[in-house]
Scaffold this motif. Structure first.
Motif, PDB file in Angstrom:
ATOM      1  N   ARG A  58       0.821  -1.205   0.000  1.00 11.56           N
ATOM      2  CA  ARG A  58       0.000   0.000   0.000  1.00 11.56           C
ATOM      3  C   ARG A  58       0.858   1.259   0.000  1.00 11.56           C
ATOM      4  O   ARG A  58       0.514   2.266  -0.620  1.00 11.56           O
ATOM      5  N   GLU A  88      -8.637   0.232   3.292  1.00 14.32           N
ATOM      6  CA  GLU A  88      -8.008  -0.087   2.005  1.00 14.32           C
ATOM      7  C   GLU A  88      -6.759  -0.959   2.160  1.00 14.32           C
ATOM      8  O   GLU A  88      -5.817  -0.871   1.364  1.00 14.32           O
ATOM      9  N   THR A  91      -7.753  -4.121  -1.670  1.00 15.68           N
ATOM     10  CA  THR A  91      -8.185  -3.240  -2.761  1.00 15.68           C
ATOM     11  C   THR A  91      -9.039  -3.952  -3.800  1.00 15.68           C
ATOM     12  O   THR A  91      -9.542  -3.316  -4.723  1.00 15.68           O
TER      13      THR A  91
END
Length: 367
Positions: A58, A88, A91
């Motif tokens: 991420r 998140e 995803t």
């Protein structure tokens, strides 16, 4: 040979509330804040490393794809996944048709799962009116909007129903725009409305257990959610409204969307949890498509991705980080390991309960 296709429109279906369901939302749903079920020392180390790679992914803008089988939902992971979607840490989510059937039944009825052994001899296995009717309703409506299976069913649950045009509107659109990209979906919807008495306008379907639905949470958090069914694989085939075109149209859209997320996997992570067939089969084709298009554009293929495969089987006693075994080794025939081992990334196999894996992974990621 005088073999003739079955007339599935003659199938007798039954109210879902009459079915003896084997699991309930209250019995299975896990509290994300509760202490996770313990895992082995080796699994704990792998989960900690997986969490580190998710955080790295991420930070570098890489995707984190979760491909899961129906048991992850049935084992109560919906709320945990909702938390991970909200932040998140995931995803993209992908599941098979069974994953959506249990999902919808939990959201609408609060319980799911039946005895195959008991109901097949009675001709009742899968023949539940509301399940087949409402999932097809969601797919027909999704087709009219150019949406896929995951979004269409998630929208039905979150919005407690769908809106359909009137038959007259559909007939007019087909006459005026016979070559329109949505014309096949309009024709399927029109036929279903006339054959099964579906009204135009609002069709309300209340879902009192939305919190138990992974599809609903993905829709709310705007996380891509794709569904990869097989025609005849799922109990929605055991219904007079069975429409392979509507299912296939929605699944085609979702395969394209799945590929869009595979495109984000440089530095990313793939989690394949309890998906022995669908996950590896869909992923290998999609990755090939992405690499095909990248090479045409003069770009490098997907790289620096990690793959974590989780299942209860023992992995054949093979260290999959070293590559795949020879054909003389029985482990070679474990498709859910072998396919992923060929996908270019670093593949790790964990023999672990799937809900325990996700719960422990969630704790590691947030810590």
């Amino acid at each position: 040979m005088n073999t003739r296709p079955l007339d599935l429109e003659r199938l007798r279906v039954y109210p879902l509330e009459q079915r003896r369901s084997l699991t309930t939302v209250e019995d299975v749903l896990l509290d994300p804040d509760a202490e996770p079920k313990p895992v082995s020392g080796a699994s704990a180390l792998q989960i900690a490393e997986c969490a580190r790679r998710i955080r790295r992914a991420r930070e570098l803008g890489g995707g984190v794809m979760l491909i899961y089988g129906a048991h992850l939902l049935r084992n109560g992971a919906a709320s945990i996944l909702g938390r991970m979607m909200e932040k998140e840490w995931i995803t993209h989510l992908a599941t098979n048709g069974a994953g959506t059937i249990h999902d919808w039944e939990y959201a609408w009825l609060g319980r799911s799962t039946e005895s195959v052994r008991e109901n097949v001899p009675l001709g009742a296995f899968g023949s539940w009116d509301e399940t087949g009717r409402n999932i097809h309703l969601a797919l027909l409506a999704a087709g009219l909007r150019g949406e896929g299976y995951g979004v269409g069913l998630g929208r039905l649950i979150v919005e407690d129903g769908v809106d359909l045009p009137s038959p007259a509107e559909l007939e007019r659109a087909l006459r005026d725009e016979p070559a329109h990209p949505l014309a096949p979906a309009r024709a399927d919807a029109l036929r279903a409305m006339k054959a099964h008495g579906l009204p135009g306008g609002r069709i309300a379907v209340e879902h009192r257990w939305k919190h138990a639905s992974i599809l609903a949470q993905a829709f709310r958090h705007k996380i891509p959610m794709t569904v990869h069914p097989g025609i005849g694989y799922d109990i929605i085939a055991n219904h007079p409204m069975f429409n392979g075109a509507a299912i296939g149209r929605a699944a085609e859209h979702d395969f394209r969307l799945f590929g869009g997320s595979v495109e984000t996997l440089d530095h990313g992570v793939v989690l394949s949890v309890g998906s022995a067939i669908m996950g590896p089969q869909v992923f290998e084709k999609s990755l090939s498509c992405v690499n095909n298009l990248r090479l045409q554009d003069g770009r490098p293929i997907v790289a620096d991705h990690s793959i974590y495969v989780v299942d209860l089987q023992d992995g054949g006693g093979w260290d999959w980080t070293t590559g795949e075994p020879p054909k003389s080794n029985p482990a070679y025939y474990l498709r859910f390991c072998k396919s992923y081992a060929r996908m270019g990334g670093e593949m790790h196999y964990l023999q672990c309960d799937n809900a325990a894996f996700i719960h422990n992974l969630y704790r590691q990621v947030i810590s």
